[in-house]
Design an enzyme around this catalytic site. Structure first.
Site, PDB file in Angstrom:
ATOM      1  N   SER A 189       0.834  -1.242   0.110  1.00  0.00           N
ATOM      2  CA  SER A 189       0.062   0.011  -0.158  1.00  0.00           C
ATOM      3  C   SER A 189       0.817   1.218  -0.036  1.00  0.00           C
ATOM      4  O   SER A 189       2.081   1.446   0.349  1.00  0.00           O
ATOM      5  CB  SER A 189      -0.735  -0.001   1.352  1.00  0.00           C
ATOM      6  N   GLU A 195       0.374   3.467   1.956  1.00  0.00           N
ATOM      7  CA  GLU A 195       0.464   3.880   3.400  1.00  0.00           C
ATOM      8  C   GLU A 195       1.600   3.443   4.018  1.00  0.00           C
ATOM      9  O   GLU A 195       1.869   3.657   5.019  1.00  0.00           O
ATOM     10  CB  GLU A 195      -0.806   3.262   4.105  1.00  0.00           C
ATOM     11  N   TYR A 238      -2.060   0.672  10.124  1.00  0.00           N
ATOM     12  CA  TYR A 238      -2.422   0.223   8.750  1.00  0.00           C
ATOM     13  C   TYR A 238      -1.058   0.061   7.938  1.00  0.00           C
ATOM     14  O   TYR A 238      -0.598  -1.137   7.623  1.00  0.00           O
ATOM     15  CB  TYR A 238      -3.548   0.826   8.161  1.00  0.00           C
TER      16      TYR A 238
HETATM   17  P1  NDP Z   1     -11.761  -4.655   0.776  1.00  0.00           P
HETATM   18  O1  NDP Z   1     -11.696  -4.202   2.110  1.00  0.00           O
HETATM   19  O2  NDP Z   1     -12.972  -4.621  -0.051  1.00  0.00           O
HETATM   20  O3  NDP Z   1     -11.570  -6.387   1.047  1.00  0.00           O
HETATM   21  C1  NDP Z   1     -10.513  -7.025   1.819  1.00  0.00           C
HETATM   22  C2  NDP Z   1     -11.091  -8.563   2.272  1.00  0.00           C
HETATM   23  O4  NDP Z   1      -9.967  -8.754   3.270  1.00  0.00           O
HETATM   24  C3  NDP Z   1     -12.228  -8.344   2.848  1.00  0.00           C
HETATM   25  O5  NDP Z   1     -13.362  -8.856   1.906  1.00  0.00           O
HETATM   26  C4  NDP Z   1     -12.117  -9.632   3.924  1.00  0.00           C
HETATM   27  O6  NDP Z   1     -12.617 -10.948   3.277  1.00  0.00           O
HETATM   28  C5  NDP Z   1     -10.652  -9.622   4.104  1.00  0.00           C
HETATM   29  N1  NDP Z   1     -10.461  -8.937   5.598  1.00  0.00           N
HETATM   30  C6  NDP Z   1     -10.989  -7.879   5.920  1.00  0.00           C
HETATM   31  N2  NDP Z   1     -10.639  -7.743   7.286  1.00  0.00           N
HETATM   32  C7  NDP Z   1     -10.039  -8.989   7.672  1.00  0.00           C
HETATM   33  C8  NDP Z   1      -9.487  -9.450   8.798  1.00  0.00           C
HETATM   34  N3  NDP Z   1      -9.662  -8.953   9.733  1.00  0.00           N
HETATM   35  N4  NDP Z   1      -8.886 -10.800   8.518  1.00  0.00           N
HETATM   36  C9  NDP Z   1      -9.114 -11.621   7.537  1.00  0.00           C
HETATM   37  N5  NDP Z   1      -9.377 -11.027   6.358  1.00  0.00           N
HETATM   38  C10 NDP Z   1     -10.021  -9.963   6.422  1.00  0.00           C
HETATM   39  O7  NDP Z   1     -10.255  -4.261   0.307  1.00  0.00           O
HETATM   40  P2  NDP Z   1      -9.958  -3.976  -1.023  1.00  0.00           P
HETATM   41  O8  NDP Z   1     -10.376  -5.054  -2.173  1.00  0.00           O
HETATM   42  O9  NDP Z   1     -10.036  -2.375  -1.590  1.00  0.00           O
HETATM   43  O10 NDP Z   1      -8.257  -4.025  -1.172  1.00  0.00           O
HETATM   44  C11 NDP Z   1      -7.568  -5.216  -1.409  1.00  0.00           C
HETATM   45  C12 NDP Z   1      -6.107  -5.158  -0.639  1.00  0.00           C
HETATM   46  O11 NDP Z   1      -5.746  -4.122  -1.205  1.00  0.00           O
HETATM   47  C13 NDP Z   1      -6.386  -4.841   0.698  1.00  0.00           C
HETATM   48  O12 NDP Z   1      -5.203  -5.777   1.529  1.00  0.00           O
HETATM   49  C14 NDP Z   1      -6.032  -3.608   1.157  1.00  0.00           C
HETATM   50  O13 NDP Z   1      -5.702  -3.221   2.147  1.00  0.00           O
HETATM   51  C15 NDP Z   1      -5.081  -3.415  -0.005  1.00  0.00           C
HETATM   52  N6  NDP Z   1      -4.987  -1.955  -0.562  1.00  0.00           N
HETATM   53  C16 NDP Z   1      -6.318  -1.407  -1.152  1.00  0.00           C
HETATM   54  C17 NDP Z   1      -6.376  -0.222  -1.483  1.00  0.00           C
HETATM   55  C18 NDP Z   1      -7.716   0.541  -1.967  1.00  0.00           C
HETATM   56  O14 NDP Z   1      -7.623   1.851  -2.526  1.00  0.00           O
HETATM   57  N7  NDP Z   1      -8.596  -0.393  -2.282  1.00  0.00           N
HETATM   58  C19 NDP Z   1      -5.279   0.891  -1.644  1.00  0.00           C
HETATM   59  C20 NDP Z   1      -4.067   0.085  -1.018  1.00  0.00           C
HETATM   60  C21 NDP Z   1      -4.017  -1.251  -0.655  1.00  0.00           C
HETATM   61  P3  NDP Z   1     -13.377 -11.880   4.342  1.00  0.00           P
HETATM   62  O15 NDP Z   1     -14.121 -11.247   5.260  1.00  0.00           O
HETATM   63  O16 NDP Z   1     -14.326 -12.641   3.229  1.00  0.00           O
HETATM   64  O17 NDP Z   1     -12.131 -12.681   4.713  1.00  0.00           O
END
Ligand code: NDP
Length: 321
Positions: free
Chosen positions: A124, A126, A148
């Protein structure tokens, strides 16, 4: 032709949705991992779903031994900086420790089978400190300013460490990317949803934090294309995925109201100091020259088009509500 197999963690999220569409279109067999199968209602039926706690190294290793994937996309994470301030322990656990378990499981399976596994880790913007006028590249110093970012930074380093042990592990250093699938806890979708509800007469106003904050916003399906290109290239490396353009939240708000045909919106937007996040960086912009050169990747939608697409989608949802 041999069918390739992919594992996608975080498959139920925004990027997981678009990545699934892309992988299936490319003829890749897809396995998804979720914390709870109850979250998987919208996942495409062609996907084989698995429920697993991603911090349990042995459980993850057993799963990977069984699946023997060619490529692994690690998208699971606590994706909100604000949420990471509310629960820093979980943020660190999810954004860092799950990455350790995934990388270790991949290396163990690769060592056992002798078949190369390519891992793409959702790193990220971040992980960087950000600065007004500054543009980050793959060599910018890692200096996170939130729980984060700290979790993502550890995951980023682990990826480089496992790369040195022989895993083709790529860090996709993702800048903010949006779509109609972005959850409402993110400011962009909060804005487009509110604008659509105001247009439908269902909401009076919109409360925001600091609207001068600038971000480099891209289109989520483009960012998923970049991650797939990293897996296909099959070389462990770090790539910034960004548009190179910064826009303020105020710009986003103005375009969103214009897209809904609302001109008298200024009095409807109010600032709430409590929504201003600690240590929020004033601006973050990425330089994706390396991804352009090595992955032949370029963003396809302008900032204006992204905002309009999100508003149009929310206007339709409100009309059908
Ligand atoms: P989302 O929040 O839409 O999806 C992330 C998924 O991660 C969730 O659907 C969930 O799936 C799983 N998740 C969430 N919390 C937990 C937890 N506590 N433990 C295990 N699994 C968890 O994120 P995005 O699709 O937008 O992003 C994908 C990745 O890219 C993430 O890692 C994010 O940090 C990173 N990212 C995204 C950016 C953006 O702008 N979108 C920018 C930079 C990085 P489930 O509940 O089915 O397990």
């Amino acid at each position: 032709m041999t069918v390739r197999t992919a594992v996608v963690t975080g498959i139920t999220g925004q990027d997981g949705h678009y990545l699934t569409e892309l992988l299936l279109a490319e003829g890749v067999r897809v396995h998804g991992i979720t914390r709870s199968l109850a979250h998987a209602a919208e996942v495409r039926p062609e996907v084989t779903m698995h429920e697993a706690a991603l911090t349990r190294t042995d459980a993850v290793a057993a799963l990977f031994d069984d699946i023997e994937p060619d490529m692994v996309f690690h998208l699971a994470g606590m994706s909100s900086v604000a949420a990471s301030w509310a629960d820093p322990v979980q943020a660190t656990e999810v954004n860092a420790l799950t990455t350790a378990a995934i990388l270790d499981a991949c290396l163990r399976t690769q060592d056992r089978t002798g078949e190369q596994i390519t891992v793409v880790n959702a790193s990220s913007q971040e992980i960087f400190a950000g600065s007004p006028g500054g543009v980050d590249t793959e060599t910018t110093a890692v200096a996170p300013t939130s729980p984060y970012g700290a979790g993502k930074a550890l995951g980023h380093h682990l990826c480089q460490i496992y790369r040195a042990r022989g895993l083709q592990a790529a860090n996709a250093i993702l800048y903010s990317h949006e779509s109609p699938r972005r959850p409402e806890r993110f400011v962009t979708r909060k804005i487009t949803k509110a604008v659509a509800r105001i247009a439908a007469g269902r909401q009076a106003g919109l409360t925001l934090g600091d609207v001068s904050v600038q971000r480099d916003w891209g289109w989520a399906p483009d960012y998923v294309d970049a991650m797939y290109a990293m897996a296909v290239r099959g070389v462990g490396d770090d790539y910034v995925v960004a548009t190179g353009q910064a826009h303020s939240i105020a710009d986003f708000v103005a375009i969103a109201f214009a897209a809904a045909g609302i001109s008298d919106w200024q009095d409807r937007v109010v600032t709430d100091e409590s929504l201003i996040r600690p240590a929020d960086r004033p601006a973050m912009v990425g330089d994706a020259t390396k991804a352009w050169d090595l992955l032949n990747w370029k963003p396809t939608k302008s900032f204006h088009e992204i905002v309009v697409s999100m508003v149009d989608s929310d206007l339709l949802q409100e009309r059908d509500a």
